[in-house]
Write a protein that holds these residues in place. Structure first.
Motif, PDB file in Angstrom:
ATOM      1  N   PRO A 259       7.896   0.294 -11.461  1.00  0.00           N
ATOM      2  CA  PRO A 259       8.171   1.415 -12.375  1.00  0.00           C
ATOM      3  C   PRO A 259       8.674   0.956 -13.740  1.00  0.00           C
ATOM      4  O   PRO A 259       8.317   1.531 -14.766  1.00  0.00           O
ATOM      5  CB  PRO A 259       9.233   2.222 -11.624  1.00  0.00           C
ATOM      6  CG  PRO A 259       8.939   1.952 -10.177  1.00  0.00           C
ATOM      7  CD  PRO A 259       8.513   0.513 -10.126  1.00  0.00           C
ATOM      8  N   ASP A 260       9.492  -0.101 -13.772  1.00  0.00           N
ATOM      9  CA  ASP A 260      10.026  -0.591 -15.046  1.00  0.00           C
ATOM     10  C   ASP A 260       8.939  -1.201 -15.939  1.00  0.00           C
ATOM     11  O   ASP A 260       9.065  -1.197 -17.164  1.00  0.00           O
ATOM     12  CB  ASP A 260      11.114  -1.638 -14.800  1.00  0.00           C
ATOM     13  CG  ASP A 260      12.378  -1.026 -14.209  1.00  0.00           C
ATOM     14  OD1 ASP A 260      12.547   0.202 -14.353  1.00  0.00           O
ATOM     15  OD2 ASP A 260      13.165  -1.774 -13.592  1.00  0.00           O
ATOM     16  N   ALA A 261       7.894  -1.734 -15.319  1.00  0.00           N
ATOM     17  CA  ALA A 261       6.835  -2.400 -16.090  1.00  0.00           C
ATOM     18  C   ALA A 261       5.609  -1.515 -16.281  1.00  0.00           C
ATOM     19  O   ALA A 261       4.697  -1.876 -17.033  1.00  0.00           O
ATOM     20  CB  ALA A 261       6.419  -3.692 -15.388  1.00  0.00           C
ATOM     21  N   ALA A 262       5.565  -0.364 -15.622  1.00  0.00           N
ATOM     22  CA  ALA A 262       4.366   0.474 -15.636  1.00  0.00           C
ATOM     23  C   ALA A 262       3.957   0.914 -17.034  1.00  0.00           C
ATOM     24  O   ALA A 262       2.783   0.855 -17.396  1.00  0.00           O
ATOM     25  CB  ALA A 262       4.575   1.692 -14.729  1.00  0.00           C
ATOM     26  N   GLY A 282       6.758   6.107  -9.969  1.00  0.00           N
ATOM     27  CA  GLY A 282       6.607   5.658 -11.354  1.00  0.00           C
ATOM     28  C   GLY A 282       5.867   4.339 -11.502  1.00  0.00           C
ATOM     29  O   GLY A 282       5.676   3.862 -12.625  1.00  0.00           O
ATOM     30  N   SER A 283       5.456   3.754 -10.387  1.00  0.00           N
ATOM     31  CA  SER A 283       4.719   2.490 -10.457  1.00  0.00           C
ATOM     32  C   SER A 283       3.279   2.745 -10.900  1.00  0.00           C
ATOM     33  O   SER A 283       2.817   3.885 -10.962  1.00  0.00           O
ATOM     34  CB  SER A 283       4.728   1.799  -9.091  1.00  0.00           C
ATOM     35  OG  SER A 283       4.073   2.626  -8.122  1.00  0.00           O
ATOM     36  N   LEU A 284       2.573   1.681 -11.204  1.00  0.00           N
ATOM     37  CA  LEU A 284       1.179   1.784 -11.639  1.00  0.00           C
ATOM     38  C   LEU A 284       0.342   0.804 -10.824  1.00  0.00           C
ATOM     39  O   LEU A 284       0.639  -0.389 -10.778  1.00  0.00           O
ATOM     40  CB  LEU A 284       1.052   1.444 -13.134  1.00  0.00           C
ATOM     41  CG  LEU A 284      -0.361   1.537 -13.716  1.00  0.00           C
ATOM     42  CD1 LEU A 284      -0.794   2.998 -13.835  1.00  0.00           C
ATOM     43  CD2 LEU A 284      -0.421   0.844 -15.086  1.00  0.00           C
ATOM     44  N   THR A 285      -0.704   1.328 -10.184  1.00  0.00           N
ATOM     45  CA  THR A 285      -1.613   0.483  -9.407  1.00  0.00           C
ATOM     46  C   THR A 285      -2.935   0.382 -10.139  1.00  0.00           C
ATOM     47  O   THR A 285      -3.570   1.391 -10.444  1.00  0.00           O
ATOM     48  CB  THR A 285      -1.842   1.061  -7.998  1.00  0.00           C
ATOM     49  OG1 THR A 285      -0.585   1.140  -7.305  1.00  0.00           O
ATOM     50  CG2 THR A 285      -2.794   0.178  -7.201  1.00  0.00           C
ATOM     51  N   HIS A 299      -2.515 -15.463 -15.610  1.00  0.00           N
ATOM     52  CA  HIS A 299      -2.080 -14.264 -16.327  1.00  0.00           C
ATOM     53  C   HIS A 299      -0.915 -13.579 -15.613  1.00  0.00           C
ATOM     54  O   HIS A 299       0.068 -13.176 -16.248  1.00  0.00           O
ATOM     55  CB  HIS A 299      -3.238 -13.278 -16.468  1.00  0.00           C
ATOM     56  CG  HIS A 299      -2.847 -12.000 -17.135  1.00  0.00           C
ATOM     57  ND1 HIS A 299      -2.625 -11.895 -18.491  1.00  0.00           N
ATOM     58  CD2 HIS A 299      -2.586 -10.759 -16.622  1.00  0.00           C
ATOM     59  CE1 HIS A 299      -2.259 -10.660 -18.787  1.00  0.00           C
ATOM     60  NE2 HIS A 299      -2.230  -9.957 -17.670  1.00  0.00           N
ATOM     61  N   LEU A 300      -1.006 -13.454 -14.300  1.00  0.00           N
ATOM     62  CA  LEU A 300       0.007 -12.728 -13.552  1.00  0.00           C
ATOM     63  C   LEU A 300       1.366 -13.427 -13.586  1.00  0.00           C
ATOM     64  O   LEU A 300       2.409 -12.767 -13.469  1.00  0.00           O
ATOM     65  CB  LEU A 300      -0.448 -12.538 -12.099  1.00  0.00           C
ATOM     66  CG  LEU A 300      -1.615 -11.560 -11.905  1.00  0.00           C
ATOM     67  CD1 LEU A 300      -2.113 -11.617 -10.474  1.00  0.00           C
ATOM     68  CD2 LEU A 300      -1.188 -10.141 -12.266  1.00  0.00           C
ATOM     69  N   TYR A 301       1.373 -14.746 -13.757  1.00  0.00           N
ATOM     70  CA  TYR A 301       2.644 -15.463 -13.817  1.00  0.00           C
ATOM     71  C   TYR A 301       3.519 -14.931 -14.952  1.00  0.00           C
ATOM     72  O   TYR A 301       4.747 -14.876 -14.843  1.00  0.00           O
ATOM     73  CB  TYR A 301       2.395 -16.957 -13.998  1.00  0.00           C
ATOM     74  CG  TYR A 301       3.665 -17.780 -13.977  1.00  0.00           C
ATOM     75  CD1 TYR A 301       4.281 -18.106 -12.761  1.00  0.00           C
ATOM     76  CD2 TYR A 301       4.264 -18.219 -15.155  1.00  0.00           C
ATOM     77  CE1 TYR A 301       5.456 -18.841 -12.728  1.00  0.00           C
ATOM     78  CE2 TYR A 301       5.446 -18.953 -15.130  1.00  0.00           C
ATOM     79  CZ  TYR A 301       6.033 -19.264 -13.920  1.00  0.00           C
ATOM     80  OH  TYR A 301       7.198 -19.982 -13.887  1.00  0.00           O
ATOM     81  N   GLN A 302       2.896 -14.504 -16.049  1.00  0.00           N
ATOM     82  CA  GLN A 302       3.649 -13.983 -17.190  1.00  0.00           C
ATOM     83  C   GLN A 302       4.418 -12.713 -16.846  1.00  0.00           C
ATOM     84  O   GLN A 302       5.419 -12.397 -17.492  1.00  0.00           O
ATOM     85  CB  GLN A 302       2.694 -13.671 -18.346  1.00  0.00           C
ATOM     86  CG  GLN A 302       1.852 -14.843 -18.818  1.00  0.00           C
ATOM     87  CD  GLN A 302       0.824 -14.404 -19.834  1.00  0.00           C
ATOM     88  OE1 GLN A 302       1.146 -14.236 -21.009  1.00  0.00           O
ATOM     89  NE2 GLN A 302      -0.404 -14.184 -19.394  1.00  0.00           N
ATOM     90  N   TRP A 303       3.926 -11.973 -15.846  1.00  0.00           N
ATOM     91  CA  TRP A 303       4.564 -10.709 -15.464  1.00  0.00           C
ATOM     92  C   TRP A 303       5.723 -10.906 -14.481  1.00  0.00           C
ATOM     93  O   TRP A 303       6.444  -9.950 -14.180  1.00  0.00           O
ATOM     94  CB  TRP A 303       3.531  -9.764 -14.858  1.00  0.00           C
ATOM     95  CG  TRP A 303       2.522  -9.261 -15.855  1.00  0.00           C
ATOM     96  CD1 TRP A 303       1.362  -9.871 -16.245  1.00  0.00           C
ATOM     97  CD2 TRP A 303       2.598  -8.049 -16.609  1.00  0.00           C
ATOM     98  NE1 TRP A 303       0.711  -9.113 -17.175  1.00  0.00           N
ATOM     99  CE2 TRP A 303       1.444  -7.989 -17.424  1.00  0.00           C
ATOM    100  CE3 TRP A 303       3.527  -7.013 -16.675  1.00  0.00           C
ATOM    101  CZ2 TRP A 303       1.206  -6.929 -18.293  1.00  0.00           C
ATOM    102  CZ3 TRP A 303       3.279  -5.957 -17.538  1.00  0.00           C
ATOM    103  CH2 TRP A 303       2.135  -5.913 -18.341  1.00  0.00           C
TER     104      TRP A 303
END
Length: 330
Positions: A259-262, A282-285, A299-303
């Motif tokens: 939710p915080d990153a969505a 509040g999450s995003l899939t 790329h995902l490591y940055q998140w």
């Protein structure tokens, strides 16, 4: 005439300077208007530009054409357009594409030579102010490196298309080996890949990706070939997340952002085929069809721990244990 209408008329006149002119269908598509509105626009075009030529083409469609010289004095570029061109040159340099950057610089010089002297000074001032505000004077960071002669040979072969003799080293080889390939396209990204068929493996062989940085020598041959009728570089590129594509890995990819990153993740287009679904918490899939697990992992490591891989399992295993808490999102 309203200012907005005058701008649209000039835009239409620019379209009409094309080699094939402009049709009613072209106008409807460009301006998102009805056929009747498109007809009225052609009347206005002919009234404003008497040089407009009207003819029925071989496809039995009406076409309107204007000599480019008739509107050239009206086409002074804006400072924003000059900035966009300058930014494109920076991006080409950063991507390790010096030949394309040189062509773009040549285009910039030609455009500037056509600007009336009384307008050039103000455009220069505006352009420099915008570039300074954008902070594009220097942009450090890694960029791909390749032999310029190799890149030149690839581009010349793609124009033909002509066969290409390359000296290429695979990751599992100590020394490069020679092969003759039929180049179909070039994928750009963190790495650059030549999309080509190895002619030594027969006409039915699958297309392969050759890392440009691992091509030690390249020579365009006199022999030409026909691109596969069903090949489309855009569709081919969409099979991968980045510039790497693998039939073995291709499938559905599903990521869940916290939710915080969505809100931040919604601003990204991770892949052209993606779809997104809001969660009750509040999450995003985000889901899409692609391959290229290693580039996804990078790329995902940055998140950090703001994203979780739901599918496929192999990608989840590559990412999950290496998630970290970072002070900012990409």
């Amino acid at each position: 005439m309203a200012f907005s209408k005058a701008q649209e008329l000039l835009r239409l006149a620019m379209l009409a300077t094309g080699r094939r002119g402009v049709t009613l269908e072209d106008i409807q598509e460009e301006f998102s208007c009805s056929e009747r509105t498109a007809q009225r626009m052609t009347f206005a075009l002919q009234a404003a530009f008497p040089q407009t030529d009207y003819a029925i083409g071989e496809d039995r469609r009406a076409r309107w054409n204007i000599p480019a010289r008739a509107i050239a004095p009206l086409l002074t570029p804006s400072s924003e357009e000059l900035v966009a061109l300058a930014e494109a040159i920076v991006q080409l340099d950063h991507a390790g594409m010096p030949k394309e950057a040189a062509h773009a610089r040549s285009l910039e010089r030609k455009v500037r030579a056509l600007i009336p002297p009384d307008k050039g000074t103000k455009l220069d001032v505006d352009k420099e102010a915008i570039l300074e505000a954008l902070g594009h004077a220097a942009r450090p960071g890694p960029q791909p490196a390749a032999d310029e002669d190799v890149v030149e040979a690839i581009y010349e072969a793609l124009k033909g298309p002509n066969l290409l003799r390359i000296s290429y080293r695979r990751r599992d080889e100590d020394e490069p080996s020679e092969r003759i390939v039929a180049p179909h396209g070039l994928l750009l990204g963190v790495r650059r890949y030549l999309v080509a068929r190895d002619t030594g493996k027969g006409p039915e062989a699958n297309l392969r990706h050759y890392r440009v940085e691992e091509i030690y020598e390249a020579e365009m041959l006199a022999g030409s070939f026909e691109i596969d009728p069903g090949f489309n570089l855009k569709r081919h590129a969409e099979k991968g997340f980045g510039s790497y594509e693998s039939e073995r890995e291709f499938g559905e990819v599903v990521w869940r952002f916290t939710p915080d990153a969505a809100a931040h993740a919604r601003r990204f287009v991770f892949h052209p085929t993606q779809s997104a679904e809001e969660g009750e918490d509040g999450s995003l899939t985000v889901s899409f069809m692609a391959s290229g697990f290693l580039e996804m992992t990078w790329h995902l490591y940055q998140w950090g721990d703001a994203v979780e891989v739901l599918a496929p399992q192999r990608l989840r295993e590559m990412v999950h244990e290496y998630r970290r808490v970072f002070p900012a999102l990409p």
